[in-house]
Design a protein around this motif. Structure first.
Motif, PDB file in Angstrom:
ATOM      1  N   GLY A 382     -10.889  15.927   6.568  1.00  0.00           N
ATOM      2  CA  GLY A 382      -9.765  16.792   6.227  1.00  0.00           C
ATOM      3  C   GLY A 382      -8.877  16.177   5.162  1.00  0.00           C
ATOM      4  N   ARG A 383      -8.119  17.022   4.495  1.00  0.00           N
ATOM      5  CA  ARG A 383      -7.216  16.526   3.462  1.00  0.00           C
ATOM      6  C   ARG A 383      -5.857  16.192   4.054  1.00  0.00           C
ATOM      7  N   GLY A 384      -5.115  15.342   3.325  1.00  0.00           N
ATOM      8  CA  GLY A 384      -3.885  14.791   3.866  1.00  0.00           C
ATOM      9  C   GLY A 384      -2.614  15.513   3.502  1.00  0.00           C
ATOM     10  N   ASP A 385      -2.719  16.732   2.961  1.00  0.00           N
ATOM     11  CA  ASP A 385      -1.495  17.479   2.623  1.00  0.00           C
ATOM     12  C   ASP A 385      -0.553  17.559   3.816  1.00  0.00           C
ATOM     13  N   LYS A 386      -1.125  17.800   4.988  1.00  0.00           N
ATOM     14  CA  LYS A 386      -0.337  17.956   6.202  1.00  0.00           C
ATOM     15  C   LYS A 386       0.388  16.678   6.600  1.00  0.00           C
ATOM     16  N   ASP A 387      -0.075  15.532   6.114  1.00  0.00           N
ATOM     17  CA  ASP A 387       0.438  14.240   6.567  1.00  0.00           C
ATOM     18  C   ASP A 387       1.401  13.560   5.606  1.00  0.00           C
ATOM     19  N   VAL A 388       1.530  14.059   4.378  1.00  0.00           N
ATOM     20  CA  VAL A 388       2.250  13.289   3.360  1.00  0.00           C
ATOM     21  C   VAL A 388       3.728  13.094   3.700  1.00  0.00           C
ATOM     22  N   ASP A 389       4.378  14.132   4.229  1.00  0.00           N
ATOM     23  CA  ASP A 389       5.792  13.980   4.569  1.00  0.00           C
ATOM     24  C   ASP A 389       5.961  12.971   5.704  1.00  0.00           C
ATOM     25  N   TYR A 390       5.115  13.085   6.716  1.00  0.00           N
ATOM     26  CA  TYR A 390       5.201  12.168   7.859  1.00  0.00           C
ATOM     27  C   TYR A 390       4.933  10.731   7.420  1.00  0.00           C
ATOM     28  N   VAL A 391       3.895  10.524   6.601  1.00  0.00           N
ATOM     29  CA  VAL A 391       3.569   9.173   6.150  1.00  0.00           C
ATOM     30  C   VAL A 391       4.699   8.600   5.303  1.00  0.00           C
ATOM     31  N   ALA A 392       5.268   9.413   4.419  1.00  0.00           N
ATOM     32  CA  ALA A 392       6.370   8.934   3.581  1.00  0.00           C
ATOM     33  C   ALA A 392       7.553   8.492   4.442  1.00  0.00           C
ATOM     34  N   GLU A 393       7.895   9.291   5.451  1.00  0.00           N
ATOM     35  CA  GLU A 393       8.998   8.930   6.345  1.00  0.00           C
ATOM     36  C   GLU A 393       8.660   7.687   7.158  1.00  0.00           C
ATOM     37  N   TYR A 394       7.423   7.620   7.630  1.00  0.00           N
ATOM     38  CA  TYR A 394       7.009   6.473   8.446  1.00  0.00           C
ATOM     39  C   TYR A 394       7.066   5.181   7.635  1.00  0.00           C
ATOM     40  N   LEU A 395       6.554   5.233   6.400  1.00  0.00           N
ATOM     41  CA  LEU A 395       6.530   4.025   5.572  1.00  0.00           C
ATOM     42  C   LEU A 395       7.938   3.612   5.144  1.00  0.00           C
ATOM     43  N   ALA A 396       8.839   4.593   5.014  1.00  0.00           N
ATOM     44  CA  ALA A 396      10.220   4.256   4.701  1.00  0.00           C
ATOM     45  C   ALA A 396      10.874   3.504   5.845  1.00  0.00           C
ATOM     46  N   GLU A 397      10.490   3.857   7.065  1.00  0.00           N
ATOM     47  CA  GLU A 397      11.052   3.209   8.258  1.00  0.00           C
ATOM     48  C   GLU A 397      10.291   1.919   8.624  1.00  0.00           C
ATOM     49  N   HIS A 398       9.003   1.845   8.206  1.00  0.00           N
ATOM     50  CA  HIS A 398       8.167   0.691   8.506  1.00  0.00           C
ATOM     51  C   HIS A 398       7.518   0.184   7.208  1.00  0.00           C
ATOM     52  N   PRO A 399       8.297  -0.420   6.317  1.00  0.00           N
ATOM     53  CA  PRO A 399       7.750  -0.848   5.020  1.00  0.00           C
ATOM     54  C   PRO A 399       6.592  -1.826   5.207  1.00  0.00           C
TER      55      PRO A 399
END
Length: 401
Positions: A382-399
């Motif tokens: 599957g493609r990651g369009d659905k995940d990009v917002d979540y991943v961006a927020e997660y990486l901001a909180e967990h660099p």
């Protein structure tokens, strides 16, 4: 030659079967009879193939990931691009089949569970095309994590039901959808989203997904003149994996690997969903299979960064293949998954789903182990369009370090 199919009672060895309340025995038997008739009907199969080609956009590409191969070093990595299908994942393969079968049975409505939302979107899409009502049950946690897919389902005309009890994720979504179906099944078809549940669903969904493996086998022979050394797919319930594996089960020289979510570590109770690694025999959602469960037999709490893998069970055919030693089941942690997500995005320009990123983790490991003469096929489910917002927020909180 070993038979990998279910017997007449729907069992793969000791796994599978149909364990449902008495009032659901006849509805499930009705589905089994309808499926047996449909798969023997050239008209049904012809319409299904037509939809796969003209609506879903098959065949999907087997992509030589040359940049990833150079980045990793070692075996050539090929990606089966199920992310390029209409609706963005492998799920459309079985959803079209289930909707077509529901229409054949005279049903008016589709009901189902979803985790990451890909099955929900695909089923809502198929329902819209077939003129059927659609109701999708989704854990409240996943409703928040996968908001773009919730919007898509609603735009397609589906009713999305947030599930607020228990762990509020995929297992509870299945519970909720089953409970609703059990109360009102006369005009409703349960469109189960993976190779799980009571017979005939594990076999039926696998058959609809087997197009992935058939195509991949033909494509790699055309591109390389030989079969791959290994085929890899992520495993939650396990539909994309069974789809890919089905093309190579009889090829003993092709090693098969299912990659399940280690989450925050398989030794941390409740913080992984590594069913094949840590589970034991049990019964869940109408099937005998391997289950993550406590001492009283209740399903354990589970976790994965990938909502579509956040499930305490697995398809019974996977449990059977593990017992035979035909498929090796390994794990990937959330951190490894995020690294693979970022790597594939940056070196190939392909943003994968977090679920599929688990397969990419192990494909890269295998490439290093096999060396330059090796070939690895990984299912990019599957493609990651659905995940990009979540991943961006997660990486901001967990660099990342």
């Amino acid at each position: 030659m070993t038979s990998y199919d279910a017997n007449a009672e729907g069992f793969f060895g000791e796994f599978g079967g149909r364990f449902v309340p008495p009032h659901l025995e006849e509805p499930m038997a009705e589905v089994a009879r309808a499926w047996a008739e449909a798969k023997a009907d050239p008209t049904f199969l012809g319409e299904y193939e037509r939809l796969l080609t003209l609506y879903a956009g098959r065949p999907s590409v087997l992509f030589p990931a040359d940049n990833l191969t150079r980045h990793v070093g070692g075996a050539r990595i090929y990606l089966k691009r199920e992310d390029l299908n209409h609706t963005g994942s492998h799920k459309i393969n079985h959803c079209l089949g289930e909707a077509l079968l529901a229409k054949r049975m005279g049903k008016k409505k589709l009901i189902a569970e979803t985790g990451a939302g890909q099955h929900g979107v695909a089923l809502a899409t198929a329902a819209a095309y077939m003129g059927l009502e659609c109701e999708i049950h989704m854990g409240a946690i996943d409703v928040a994590k996968q908001h773009p897919n919730v919007v898509r389902m609603e735009m397609l005309g589906a009713k999305v039901v947030p599930v607020e009890f228990g762990g509020r994720s995929l297992k509870e979504a299945v519970d909720s959808a089953f409970d609703t179906y059990a109360r009102d099944f006369e005009d409703v078809f349960f469109g189960i989203g993976s190779v799980v549940g009571p017979d005939p669903y594990p076999s039926m969904v696998r058959e609809f997904q087997s197009v992935v493996g058939r195509e991949a086998r033909e494509q790699i022979l055309s591109l390389e003149g030989r079969l791959p050394d290994a085929a890899v797919a992520c495993v939650g319930g396990g539909s994309n994996a069974m789809g890919l594996f089905s093309g190579f089960l009889d090829d003993e020289g092709v090693a098969l690997y299912g990659v399940e979510p280690a989450g925050e570590g398989v030794e941390v109770p409740g913080r992984h969903a590594a069913t094949m690694t840590k589970g034991t025999p049990g019964t869940l959602h109408g099937m005998a299979t391997t289950v993550l469960q406590d001492e009283s037999g209740e399903p354990s709490a589970v976790h994965s960064i990938a909502s579509g893998l956040d499930y305490p069970g697995v398809g019974p055919q996977h449990a059977y293949l593990a017992s035979l030693g035909r498929v090796t089941y390994v794990t990937a942690t959330d951190d490894e998954c995020l690294d693979a997500f970022s790597t594939l995005s940056r070196v190939e320009g392909i943003i994968p789903a977090l679920e599929s990123s688990h397969a990419i983790v192990h494909a890269m490991k295998l490439a290093r182990e096999l060396g330059e003469d090796g070939i690895v096929v990984a299912n990019l489910s599957g493609r990651g369009d659905k995940d990009v917002d979540y991943v961006a927020e997660y990486l901001a909180e967990h660099p990342r370090s």
